[in-house]
Write a protein that holds these residues in place. Structure first.
Motif, short mmCIF file in Angstrom:
data_model
loop_
_atom_site.label_atom_id
_atom_site.label_comp_id
_atom_site.label_asym_id
_atom_site.label_seq_id
_atom_site.Cartn_x
_atom_site.Cartn_y
_atom_site.Cartn_z
N HIS A 61 146.63 -55.01 71.35
CA HIS A 61 147.27 -53.72 71.07
C HIS A 61 148.78 -53.85 71.02
CE1 HIS A 61 149.20 -50.00 72.63
NE2 HIS A 61 148.39 -49.40 71.79
N ASP A 62 149.33 -54.56 72.02
CA ASP A 62 150.78 -54.67 72.12
C ASP A 62 151.34 -55.62 71.06
OD1 ASP A 62 150.23 -53.07 74.25
OD2 ASP A 62 150.95 -54.43 75.79
N GLY A 106 157.89 -55.01 75.77
CA GLY A 106 158.06 -53.67 75.22
C GLY A 106 158.43 -53.67 73.76
N THR A 107 158.90 -52.49 73.29
CA THR A 107 159.30 -52.33 71.89
C THR A 107 160.63 -51.58 71.76
OG1 THR A 107 158.19 -50.19 71.67
CG2 THR A 107 156.88 -52.14 71.11
N GLY A 145 155.59 -58.00 73.48
CA GLY A 145 155.02 -56.66 73.63
C GLY A 145 154.58 -56.47 75.07
N ARG A 195 151.79 -53.67 67.91
CA ARG A 195 153.00 -52.84 67.90
C ARG A 195 154.27 -53.67 67.66
NH1 ARG A 195 153.59 -47.58 69.56
NH2 ARG A 195 155.36 -48.06 70.92
N VAL A 196 154.37 -54.84 68.30
CA VAL A 196 155.60 -55.62 68.06
C VAL A 196 155.63 -56.22 66.66
CG1 VAL A 196 156.37 -56.12 70.40
CG2 VAL A 196 154.76 -57.65 69.33
N GLN A 233 154.67 -54.62 64.11
CA GLN A 233 155.22 -53.51 63.31
C GLN A 233 156.74 -53.42 63.47
OE1 GLN A 233 153.16 -49.64 63.63
NE2 GLN A 233 151.54 -50.73 64.68
N VAL A 234 157.23 -53.68 64.70
CA VAL A 234 158.68 -53.65 64.90
C VAL A 234 159.34 -54.75 64.07
CG1 VAL A 234 160.57 -53.81 66.58
CG2 VAL A 234 158.42 -52.72 67.25
#
Lengths: 291, 284
Positions: A199-200, A172-173, A10, A203-204, A206-207
């Protein structure tokens, strides 16, 4: 069946490449794939001896033949990417290669041309084969280049009887991350105990969940903020995610980088043991003990 | 004045520089263009209000009109349409929204629908007079650039706009930095930092944007980055020392200019240097 593990983060700069290069040193039957194609660093540690170079063609680019162009603006009006300037010149950074301009041009003044968008390489390293790449500046299609790198790594694994592919992913995502993680057997997320790290990471995760890929987490520089590390640990536990490693900050990480070495090549430090046991856990998660 | 904060390597301190610069200047816009992992507001804590969705079009095929001729799949360069013997399949996430398929369809069977791939939020802080715009790419969406482009439509050229760019050198970076007056490249003094700085320098040079370097965590590695900057005559705008206090403040989400006010004037000085460079045209 060749197993694949992808290391992502992330957030950038959490230590993906440092940890991945150590895995490369620990694995004795693996192909390594550097899929951080627009800022590849693995070669600085693995010092590859390249034996194969491939050109990478991404998306095509529109070319306008000035002699045939009447300036009718049909292309300008139909381009959704504002890639054709009023002077009827194509902005190579905006052109996405869709070919609509070529189709609509009444003078057949536009042709779509292949454009070299990077290279990818197969190399020998002291830890086995490495497939790595260099994306041209500002190119689209980084996801496609990642797929090419992974494809070549799979072929080498098949032909040389390697049981595992270790993939260093990008931050990134978006497209290149998705390309680096789809279809792998396990994703390791390397995070750090900072507000951005957590935070990051979230998000990853979730990916990974979206693509239904099993995932494990490593908390790097865990002693920088012990409370935040605990928060990440608890957050992972709540979500059924295995925290497989907690690596303290140690200045020898940078010393090793300066020497072009992996951390585990100097076994006489506290991190080597931690990374070694993390690797064993990951191998058992992969259900493969001969990596 | 539009200033992008970019880097080849991730995690070198782009967000740190962007946020601290905005706070030090005040009366500025901050646009978080790292839409895959937007982090600026973790350090600002503004109340965010959604402004808009980022919409991208994709084809919808009217089965009654479709004659399965396959022209739509032929023109699609993104593999977003597959023409099968008995049906046509659309993969919306691969679609770039170019409109080629509906142009070529001889039967008028293709119409375009819109779907959201992300959103734009806005937050404002009255004490610092900072306006934050944040773009967020939805989970599992591959294309960041449309979100970045739409985000940049909010730039107000009557003030200073600071753009926090994503890492790397690929298309989302170009979308972030292409129309800037100046680009600050943040790096760290390590071999990875240097390798990725060289790539980032190639990007800004190719785009013809004046640029300078901020060395973060100064003191951790070697002097390779400084030597490179010296050899290439690249201005080093600022060195932020490797300091455990700064790292701990970062980990908690506290911008360090708030706790170390002496850094406020250093960031303002850097801004003056940037303005001078832009107005004189030196450093391109």
């Amino acid at each position: 069946m060749v197993k694949q593990i992808t290391i992502i983060s992330g957030k950038g700069g959490t230590g993906k490449t440092t940890i991945t290069s150590s895995f490369a040193a620990l694995a004795d039957n693996a192909v390594i794939a550097d899929c951080d194609v627009d800022a590849a660093d693995m070669h600085l540690i693995l010092q590859p001896d390249t034996f194969e170079t491939h050109d990478f063609y991404g998306l095509k680019l529109a070319h306008i033949n000035k002699d045939l162009c009447t300036g009718c603006d049909t292309c300008v009006l139909n381009c959704r990417f504002d890639a054709i300037l009023e002077s009827h010149i194509v902005d190579p950074y905006r052109c996405e290669g869709c070919g609509v301009c070529e189709y609509v041009c009444p003078e057949t003044a536009i042709v779509m041309k292949e454009k070299k968008a990077g290279e990818y390489y197969c190399s020998h390293t002291r830890f086995g084969p490495l497939v790595h790449a260099k994306l041209g500046i500002g190119e689209e299609a980084s996801g496609k280049l990642v797929s090419n790198v992974r494809q070549r790594a799979s072929e080498i694994a098949e032909s040389s009887g390697k049981g595992l592919i270790i993939i260093d992913g990008p931050p990134g995502t978006g497209c290149s991350v998705i390309a680096a993680m789809t279809g792998t057997d396990l994703v390791l997320v390397v995070t750090e105990p900072t507000v951005s790290g957590i935070h990051d990471l979230d998000r990853v995760l979730q990916v990974a969940r979206h693509f239904r890929i099993p995932v494990a987490v490593c908390i790097n520089k865990c002693d920088l903020n012990p409370e935040m590390s605990q928060l990440i640990f608890d957050h992972c536990a709540e979500n059924g995610v295995n925290v497989v490693g907690r690596i303290p900050y140690n200045r020898m990480v940078i010393d090793a980088m300066l020497e072009g070495k992996t951390i585990v090549e100097n076994p006489d430090n506290e991190l080597s043991g931690e990374i070694g046991s993390m690797w064993s856990v990951l191998l058992s998660m992969l259900g493969d003990n001969n990596g | 004045m539009r200033i992008a904060i970019a880097s080849g390597k991730g995690g070198t301190g782009k967000t740190t520089v962007a946020v601290n610069l905005a706070l030090a200047l005040g009366s500025a816009q901050l646009l978080d263009c790292d839409v895959e992992e937007p982090n600026c507001n973790l350090f600002l804590g503004f109340g965010l209000e959604k402004q808009e969705d980022v919409l991208i079009s994709f084809p919808e095929i009217d089965k009654d009109k479709c004659t399965l001729c396959g022209r739509c799949a032929d023109i699609c360069q993104f593999n977003a349409i597959a023409a099968l013997p008995k049906s046509v399949m659309v993969f919306p996430k691969l679609c770039h929204g170019c409109g080629g398929c509906s142009l070529v369809c001889p039967d008028g069977a293709i119409s375009e629908a819109a779907r959201s791939i992300g959103m734009i939020e806005r937050g404002i802080d009255e004490s610092f007079n900072i306006e934050l715009f944040q773009g967020t790419l939805d989970i599992s969406e591959p294309m960041a650039s449309p979100v970045i482009r739409q985000l940049q439509e909010h730039i107000d050229d009557s003030t200073v706009a600071i753009i926090d760019s994503p890492p790397g050198t690929a298309c989302p970076v170009i979308a972030s930095v292409a129309e800037m007056d100046y680009c600050v490249l943040v790096t760290e003094p390590t071999p990875f930092g240097l390798n990725d700085l060289v790539l980032a320098v190639a990007v800004v040079k190719q785009l013809g944007i004046p640029f300078g370097v901020v060395i973060n965590r100064h003191g951790v590695g070697d002097d390779g980055v400084e030597q490179y900057c010296q050899n290439e005559a690249i201005p080093v705008l600022m060195k932020i020392p490797f300091d455990r206090d700064i790292a701990v403040l970062y980990s908690k989400g506290t911008p360090f200019v708030k706790q170390m006010p002496e850094w406020g004037s250093k960031f303002r000085e850097m801004y003056r240097d940037i303005c001078e460079c832009v107005s004189s045209g030196v450093g391109v």
